[in-house]
Design an enzyme around this catalytic site. Sequence first.
Site, mmCIF file in Angstrom:
data_model
loop_
_atom_site.group_PDB
_atom_site.id
_atom_site.type_symbol
_atom_site.label_atom_id
_atom_site.label_comp_id
_atom_site.label_asym_id
_atom_site.label_seq_id
_atom_site.Cartn_x
_atom_site.Cartn_y
_atom_site.Cartn_z
ATOM 1 C CG HIS A 207 -0.304 0.260 2.511
ATOM 2 N ND1 HIS A 207 0.430 -0.699 3.145
ATOM 3 C CD2 HIS A 207 -0.262 1.354 3.316
ATOM 4 C CE1 HIS A 207 0.892 -0.215 4.285
ATOM 5 N NE2 HIS A 207 0.495 1.031 4.410
HETATM 6 N N1 UDP Z 1 -3.583 -5.575 8.936
HETATM 7 C C1 UDP Z 1 -4.878 -6.062 9.089
HETATM 8 N N2 UDP Z 1 -5.581 -6.459 7.982
HETATM 9 C C2 UDP Z 1 -5.053 -6.403 6.719
HETATM 10 C C3 UDP Z 1 -3.729 -5.898 6.582
HETATM 11 C C4 UDP Z 1 -3.033 -5.482 7.710
HETATM 12 O O1 UDP Z 1 -5.375 -6.170 10.206
HETATM 13 O O2 UDP Z 1 -5.735 -6.778 5.758
HETATM 14 C C5 UDP Z 1 -2.858 -5.117 10.128
HETATM 15 C C6 UDP Z 1 -1.480 -5.702 10.295
HETATM 16 O O3 UDP Z 1 -1.465 -6.859 11.052
HETATM 17 C C7 UDP Z 1 -0.733 -4.618 11.003
HETATM 18 C C8 UDP Z 1 -1.394 -3.353 10.571
HETATM 19 O O4 UDP Z 1 -2.631 -3.736 9.978
HETATM 20 O O5 UDP Z 1 -0.892 -4.743 12.383
HETATM 21 C C9 UDP Z 1 -0.481 -2.644 9.612
HETATM 22 O O6 UDP Z 1 -1.141 -1.695 8.968
HETATM 23 P P1 UDP Z 1 -0.635 -1.108 7.586
HETATM 24 O O7 UDP Z 1 0.209 -2.090 6.877
HETATM 25 O O8 UDP Z 1 -1.857 -0.571 6.933
HETATM 26 O O9 UDP Z 1 0.181 0.164 8.068
HETATM 27 P P2 UDP Z 1 1.716 0.429 8.335
HETATM 28 O O10 UDP Z 1 2.143 -0.440 9.466
HETATM 29 O O11 UDP Z 1 2.445 0.193 7.071
HETATM 30 O O12 UDP Z 1 1.737 1.866 8.721
#
Ligand code: UDP
Length: 366
Positions: A207
């Site tokens: 993403h």
């Molecule tokens: N996550 C979730 N469902 C999904 C994809 C990710 O619950 O379909 C959770 C994942 O386990 C993690 C968090 O969302 O804890 C991460 O979010 P994301 O990747 O959107 O954000 P980032 O960490 O890159 O800021």
Amino acid sequence: MKKIISLVGARPNFIKIAPLHKVFKKFSDVVNHKICHTGQHFDENMSKIFFDELDLPKPDFYLGIGGGTHTEQTAGIMIEFEKVLLQEKPDLIIVPGDVNSTMAGALVASKMGIRIAHVESGLRSFDRSMPEEINRTVTDMLSDYLFVSEKSGIDNLSREGIDSNKVFFVGNIMIDSLVHYLPGINASLITINLDLSYNNYILVTFHRPGNVDNLKNLKTIVNLLNRISGEKKVVFPVHPRTKGNLEKFGLLKQFDKNVLLTDPLGYVDFLSLAKDAELVITDSGGIQEETTFMGIQCITVRNNTERPVTVDIGTNHLAGTDLDIVEDTALKIMKGAKKKGSIPELWDGKTANRIIDILIDKLVNP
Ligand code: UDP
């Protein structure tokens, strides 16, 4: 009685604030903890499901700022959050992570003389083309209490001249949620429901704007997933931003049948899929940490990581954005080139307790 408002806006924020809310409830005689949701993520499966699954109450304040450019979003949150702060006059705000809501909240509170605690402070990718890097750096400059999840954060903040008395190494709050919900994660039936077999599929998320916002890069990702799905089934819960771009570029129907696309999943089901996967391929921040904690091989499709401990001692392989190298790394891992990995210091499920002990000490017994 002290009043604290946590400002959250996006999926990873909800996961980071849930453990704090649970511990604050034990101190309800001294702290009134309220939650303000900016509306940055508003879809049912990016927001409400997390409040339900993580036992978070309905937010006390909802600002309704979704969509728009970074500037529109940041400015919108600032305008609306200022009204909440003027009305509520909290003693402190808590901002987790690195999203626009985090930085917007810090900017407003600092100009109003309200103290700020930044949870997940000090992480640096050293890549200012990432909006998150700007958000983190600005938030850290403005914060009064900087709660660090891995030791690289202490060095980064010290290099930036931040007073070490404001910096606290408390461990990783994401892992608090993981540890707390592990029984439910173990009990999830998602792998069965998706007809997957244990340790025999690849879980994928993408993403980051750098990977999904332009046609060439996104097409290369689609091609990569099609190629590796020749080896193993691929499961791809698609983030709304990525889905929008797949649709816009006409790529949504270009996946081979062994690539299973799903909507974004709830927390428990997603972590269950991650825990039982042979390999996770991602550009997420949080997933690099969760896989390291669970000892699952993770390939990070980025040129840098702000979470270097996951590469240095964890199971994260930083493969860069050349997808031939990503494919090669995936094939090697499936042939047995697995990193052993260990769990970083203080990733023990008790980070929220450490943070709240410090905050109560500072606010209630100064
Ligand atoms: N996550 C979730 N469902 C999904 C994809 C990710 O619950 O379909 C959770 C994942 O386990 C993690 C968090 O969302 O804890 C991460 O979010 P994301 O990747 O959107 O954000 P980032 O960490 O890159 O800021």
